[in-house]
Design an enzyme around this catalytic site. Structure first.
Site, PDB file in Angstrom:
ATOM      1  N   ALA A  97       7.070  68.350  16.217  1.00  0.00           N
ATOM      2  CA  ALA A  97       8.294  67.551  16.215  1.00  0.00           C
ATOM      3  C   ALA A  97       8.919  67.466  14.832  1.00  0.00           C
ATOM      4  CB  ALA A  97       8.013  66.145  16.745  1.00  0.00           C
ATOM      5  N   ILE A 131      10.317  72.362  11.015  1.00  0.00           N
ATOM      6  CA  ILE A 131      10.073  73.737  11.451  1.00  0.00           C
ATOM      7  C   ILE A 131       9.702  73.766  12.934  1.00  0.00           C
ATOM      8  CG2 ILE A 131       8.627  75.778  11.126  1.00  0.00           C
ATOM      9  CD1 ILE A 131       8.277  74.907   8.190  1.00  0.00           C
ATOM     10  N   LEU A 139       0.946  73.781  12.890  1.00  0.00           N
ATOM     11  CA  LEU A 139       1.810  73.321  11.807  1.00  0.00           C
ATOM     12  C   LEU A 139       1.385  71.961  11.265  1.00  0.00           C
ATOM     13  CD1 LEU A 139       5.401  74.054  13.252  1.00  0.00           C
ATOM     14  CD2 LEU A 139       4.042  75.529  11.768  1.00  0.00           C
ATOM     15  N   ALA A 140       0.629  71.205  12.039  1.00  0.00           N
ATOM     16  CA  ALA A 140       0.338  69.812  11.683  1.00  0.00           C
ATOM     17  C   ALA A 140      -0.344  69.722  10.323  1.00  0.00           C
ATOM     18  CB  ALA A 140      -0.557  69.174  12.755  1.00  0.00           C
ATOM     19  N   SER A 196       0.597  78.089   3.017  1.00  0.00           N
ATOM     20  CA  SER A 196       1.588  77.695   2.015  1.00  0.00           C
ATOM     21  C   SER A 196       1.472  78.523   0.752  1.00  0.00           C
ATOM     22  CB  SER A 196       1.392  76.213   1.672  1.00  0.00           C
ATOM     23  OG  SER A 196       2.079  75.848   0.505  1.00  0.00           O
ATOM     24  N   TYR A 207      -2.858  69.125  -2.116  1.00  0.00           N
ATOM     25  CA  TYR A 207      -2.168  69.745  -0.990  1.00  0.00           C
ATOM     26  C   TYR A 207      -2.508  71.227  -0.900  1.00  0.00           C
ATOM     27  CZ  TYR A 207       1.632  71.768   1.753  1.00  0.00           C
ATOM     28  OH  TYR A 207       2.355  72.481   2.683  1.00  0.00           O
TER      29      TYR A 207
END
Length: 378
Positions: free
Chosen positions: A11, A14, A84-85, A130, A189
């Site tokens: 949601a 992307i 994607l989460a 990433s 991250y």
């Protein structure tokens, strides 16, 4: 043959575009998303345009990848998973360490654990990785050797030296970073994204599933959150321009990133999920062009048709890299895909959309205060 695609974190910016792309091609889509206020506001069902965009194209399950029960519900009938989460934001990750590790690493581990131990129909997993996993990326020395410099020193940056250095080398030249480059992230991250990718690419083949990694560069475009202070400088600067506020340009403004337009990211991810040639591969997904922060500001001023004051402050964030540009040849050679959107064209489309949206209280100053209190912003 139609797939049933589960998009975790679907949601978001992307994920909603990707869900629409799958539905357009006749695939069934399920979205699992925790609908966090930082992205969707306090009342997502009423106020989130991203969530509204999924109506009629995807079954939405409000839940989290840190819950085995939620994952089992979402995986029912799925044949492809696009994972994607993740908690996103380099700066925030340096002080919300447990949350980033729990969601990004723990959530990925739970997903793979369910896939390994429960009966399911999944045959391919795509992990959204990433560019942050490369750290400073690739450089060439004066005599042509490829090197991968370490993190920049706080003392150098405090003295106004923002360049990248490598022991024993006088001069370095930035070169595009390919998928075989050294992985040495400089933020929490980045570390979690490397671990997500490593888990998927290692485990999936052992449980009989294809794995594909897409390493996103700096994604931007219409639909990007304008109130989340961790989504990127285009959103942050756009809000400041609309508010008539000064833009604080960190370092000397010559730090660069590879900005890739949302439509290109969606198409590359769609191919990673559906093209047989993608199985087992890792792809950089970027534009292949380095754009400086000063160039970003100029492009936004041009697109908005107005300027605001700017200040090149010399401020810097620990964990930030100096430069980044992706080598995208593998994406072209294996899947025949070349990102199509030039930066200035993408910025114009982004600004046109921004001007149709309400001016948000973006929380940017609050995020800087949080980092300053923790001695991460200098």
């Amino acid at each position: 043959m139609p797939e049933h695609v589960l998009i975790t974190g679907g949601a978001g910016f992307i994920g909603t575009r990707l869900a629409a792309r799958f539905a357009q091609d006749g695939h069934a889509v399920t979205v699992l998303d925790s609908l966090i206020p930082q992205v969707h506001g306090d009342d997502p069902q009423r106020t989130s345009p991203l969530l509204r965009s999924l109506h009629g194209i995807a079954d939405v399950i409000e839940g989290t990848v840190t819950s085995t029960d939620d994952l089992r519900r979402a995986l029912d009938g799925a044949t492809v998973v696009v994972h994607l989460a993740a908690e996103t934001g380099t700066g925030q990750s340096m002080y919300e360490i447990d949350r980033y590790v729990e969601t990004n690493v723990g959530g990925t581990a739970k997903l793979l654990d369910v896939l390994a131990n429960d009966h399911n129909s999944v045959h391919r997993i795509v992990i959204a990785s990433s560019r942050s996993i490369y750290g400073e990326g690739s450089y060439r020395t004066a005599d042509g050797r490829l090197v991968y410099p370490g993190h920049r020193a706080d003392a150098d940056m405090a003295a106004g030296d923002f360049d990248v250095h490598h022991p024993g080398e006088e001069a370095l030249t930035l070169v595009p970073t390919d998928e075989d480059a050294k992985l040495h992230p400089s933020s929490v991250y980045g570390i979690t994204k490397q671990m997500q990718e490593s888990l998927v690419m290692t485990v999936a083949p052992t449980i009989g599933k294809d794995s594909v990694s897409v390493r996103y560069q700096n994604v931007y475009g219409p639909g990007q959150s304008l109130k989340n202070p961790y989504t990127g400088i285009l959103s942050i600067f756009s809000t400041l321009i609309r508010q008539g506020k000064e833009i604080n340009i960190f370092e000397d403004g010559e730090e660069s990133r590879d900005f890739v337009y949302i439509d290109d990211v969606v198409e590359a991810t769609f191919l990673a999920a559906t093209d047989p040639r993608a199985a087992g591969q890792t792809f950089n997904v970027g534009s292949g062009v380095a754009t400086t922060v000063n160039e970003v500001v100029a492009a936004l001023f041009e697109a908005f048709g107005r300027d605001v004051p700017t200040r090149v402050s010399g401020n810097y964030r620990l964990g930030d890299i100096r430069h980044n540009v992706a080598d995208t040849r593998r994406l072209q050679e294996v899947l025949g895909f070349i990102p199509a959107t030039e930066f200035r064209d993408g910025v114009r489309a982004f600004v046109e959309w921004v001007l149709s949206e309400p001016i948000e209280a973006d929380g940017y100053e609050r995020s800087l205060d949080e980092m300053s209190k923790r001695n991460l912003l200098k």
